[in-house]
Write a protein that holds these residues in place. Structure first.
Motif, short mmCIF file in Angstrom:
data_model
loop_
_atom_site.label_atom_id
_atom_site.label_comp_id
_atom_site.label_asym_id
_atom_site.label_seq_id
_atom_site.Cartn_x
_atom_site.Cartn_y
_atom_site.Cartn_z
N TRP A 136 0.84 -1.20 0.00
CA TRP A 136 0.00 0.00 0.00
C TRP A 136 0.87 1.25 0.00
CZ3 TRP A 136 -4.09 2.29 -1.40
CH2 TRP A 136 -4.42 3.55 -0.89
N GLU A 170 -7.70 2.83 -0.41
CA GLU A 170 -7.10 2.09 0.71
C GLU A 170 -8.06 1.03 1.22
OE1 GLU A 170 -4.73 3.00 4.90
OE2 GLU A 170 -6.16 4.48 4.12
N ARG A 171 -9.33 1.37 1.31
CA ARG A 171 -10.34 0.40 1.74
C ARG A 171 -10.40 -0.77 0.76
NH1 ARG A 171 -16.34 2.57 1.56
NH2 ARG A 171 -15.81 2.45 -0.66
N LYS A 174 -7.26 -2.96 1.09
CA LYS A 174 -7.32 -3.83 2.27
C LYS A 174 -8.25 -5.01 2.04
CE LYS A 174 -6.16 -0.31 5.74
NZ LYS A 174 -6.66 0.49 6.88
N GLN A 175 -9.35 -4.79 1.32
CA GLN A 175 -10.26 -5.88 1.02
C GLN A 175 -9.60 -6.89 0.08
OE1 GLN A 175 -13.20 -6.52 2.26
NE2 GLN A 175 -13.78 -8.22 0.92
N ASN A 177 -6.42 -7.44 -0.18
CA ASN A 177 -5.27 -8.01 0.51
C ASN A 177 -5.75 -8.98 1.59
OD1 ASN A 177 -2.88 -6.83 2.90
ND2 ASN A 177 -2.53 -8.36 1.35
N LYS A 178 -5.89 -10.24 1.22
CA LYS A 178 -6.55 -11.23 2.09
C LYS A 178 -5.88 -11.42 3.43
CE LYS A 178 -8.79 -14.07 -1.45
NZ LYS A 178 -8.89 -15.43 -2.04
N ASP A 179 -4.54 -11.41 3.47
CA ASP A 179 -3.86 -11.71 4.73
C ASP A 179 -3.62 -10.48 5.60
OD1 ASP A 179 -1.85 -10.42 3.37
OD2 ASP A 179 -0.57 -12.19 3.14
N GLY A 180 -4.04 -9.31 5.11
CA GLY A 180 -4.00 -8.12 5.93
C GLY A 180 -2.63 -7.53 6.17
N ASP A 181 -1.62 -7.91 5.40
CA ASP A 181 -0.27 -7.39 5.62
C ASP A 181 0.02 -6.12 4.82
OD1 ASP A 181 -0.09 -8.41 3.09
OD2 ASP A 181 1.63 -9.73 3.50
N LEU A 182 -1.01 -5.64 4.06
CA LEU A 182 -0.89 -4.44 3.24
C LEU A 182 0.19 -4.57 2.17
CD1 LEU A 182 -1.48 -1.47 5.72
CD2 LEU A 182 -3.09 -2.58 4.14
N GLU A 188 -3.65 -10.51 -5.64
CA GLU A 188 -4.35 -9.53 -4.82
C GLU A 188 -4.37 -8.16 -5.49
OE1 GLU A 188 -3.49 -11.37 -0.34
OE2 GLU A 188 -2.03 -10.02 -1.28
#
Length: 329
Positions: A136, A170-171, A174-175, A177-182, A188
């Motif tokens: 990101w 950004e929202r 994040k959606q 990006n499945k593992d949330g590591d940005l 992804e």
């Protein structure tokens, strides 16, 4: 699809394109500005298509496309020659006929290639450390930092608009990006750029569509908001007939619970219909319109006789593929 309807939609598109970045920002612009929204293009069953007037039939399969080259770049003779070479590729079993199934396979190939090439191009721009992924931070720095942080270029209104676009991107990032590591993998990042291609992103597409249409902020879309997205009347201009048709479409086919508004589920039903596959319907449409002897398959001559419809269809990537070298098909 009537000429008036096409003109109305082109006007909508021109409004979107009017919000442009400065001349030096030529790549990887905010996703909201980079591409037209999914819901602009109507379901194939909504209109009687007039291919003598509107050759850009059913653009839905190419949501997110930046700027397609069209057959206007070529003379009719050049278009026919290149289309003929493409027909040989579409005819996968080499029996000199093209069926709807072969057209469907080709359309899906063309669409998949566009998505892959678009992602490849954007990753080459944004992936600064060349690790095969996009963080990101990398995306933000390339796309927004110079728009929001530099005082010299934009006024307060511009800055606030881009801040809102940044928050929305950004929202979505994040959606995707499945593992949330940005840090988005290539897959992804594809989901971020082309959310309509992924089931787990479809709710985000619906949310963004509502945000775009819902001008009064009540969380739903009324008929006037629905119409305003595709048509802005000029002073003293009578409302075109196609606008009245769209109002009726809203009433009869969009507003399922008949409360005068489209909620989240109704928007989802509209832009993610389950009853049909757009590519399949276009393939069948191309065969139906070009099949002179009604044997449910097309000869090369039948295709070339209706070349103007094909060069404005998904089968040729709306004419863009006709500008490719023959060995690039």
């Amino acid at each position: 699809m009537s000429g008036s309807t096409s003109a109305g939609r082109m006007k909508t598109l021109s409004v979107l394109l009017a919000v442009t970045l400065c001349s030096w920002l030529v790549t990887c612009v905010p996703t909201q500005e980079k591409k037209d929204r999914i819901h602009h293009h109507k379901d194939l069953s909504d209109h009687k298509h007039d291919d003598s007037k509107d050759f850009q039939y059913d653009h839905e399969a190419f949501l997110g496309k930046e700027e397609a080259k069209t057959f206007d770049q070529l003379t009719p003779e050049e278009s026919k020659e290149r289309l003929g070479k493409m027909v040989d590729k579409i005819d996968s079993n080499n029996d000199t006929y093209v069926t709807a199934a072969e057209l469907l396979a080709w359309i899906k190939f063309v669409h998949g290639r566009f998505v892959s090439e678009d992602v490849e191009k954007q990753m080459a721009i944004v992936d600064k450390n060349r690790d095969g992924s996009v963080s990101w931070e990398e995306y933000y720095k390339h796309t927004y930092s110079h728009l929001i942080d530099e005082e010299a270029f934009y006024d307060v209104v511009d800055k606030e608009r881009y801040r809102q676009m940044m928050k929305r991107d950004e929202r979505r990032f994040k959606q995707a990006n499945k593992d949330g590591d940005l840090i988005a993998t290539r897959e992804e990042f594809t989901a971020f750029l082309h959310p309509e291609e992924f089931d787990y992103m479809k709710d985000m597409v619906v949310t963004e569509t509502i945000e775009d249409l819902d001008k009064n902020g009540d969380g739903v879309v009324d008929v006037n908001e629905y119409i305003a997205d595709m048509y802005t009347p000029e002073s003293d201009e009578p409302e075109p007939e196609w606008v009245n048709t769209e109002r009726q479409q809203f009433k009869d086919h969009r507003d399922l619970n008949k409360d005068g508004k489209l909620d989240h589920s109704e928007i989802s039903h509209w832009i993610h219909p389950h009853e049909y596959d757009h590519a399949d319907l276009e393939a069948k449409h191309l065969v139906y319109e070009s099949d002179k002897d009604k044997d449910d398959k097309l000869t090369k001559n039948e295709i070339l006789e209706n070349w103007n419809m094909f060069v404005g269809s998904q089968a040729t990537n709306y004419g863009e593929d006709l500008t490719r070298r023959h060995d690039e098909f």
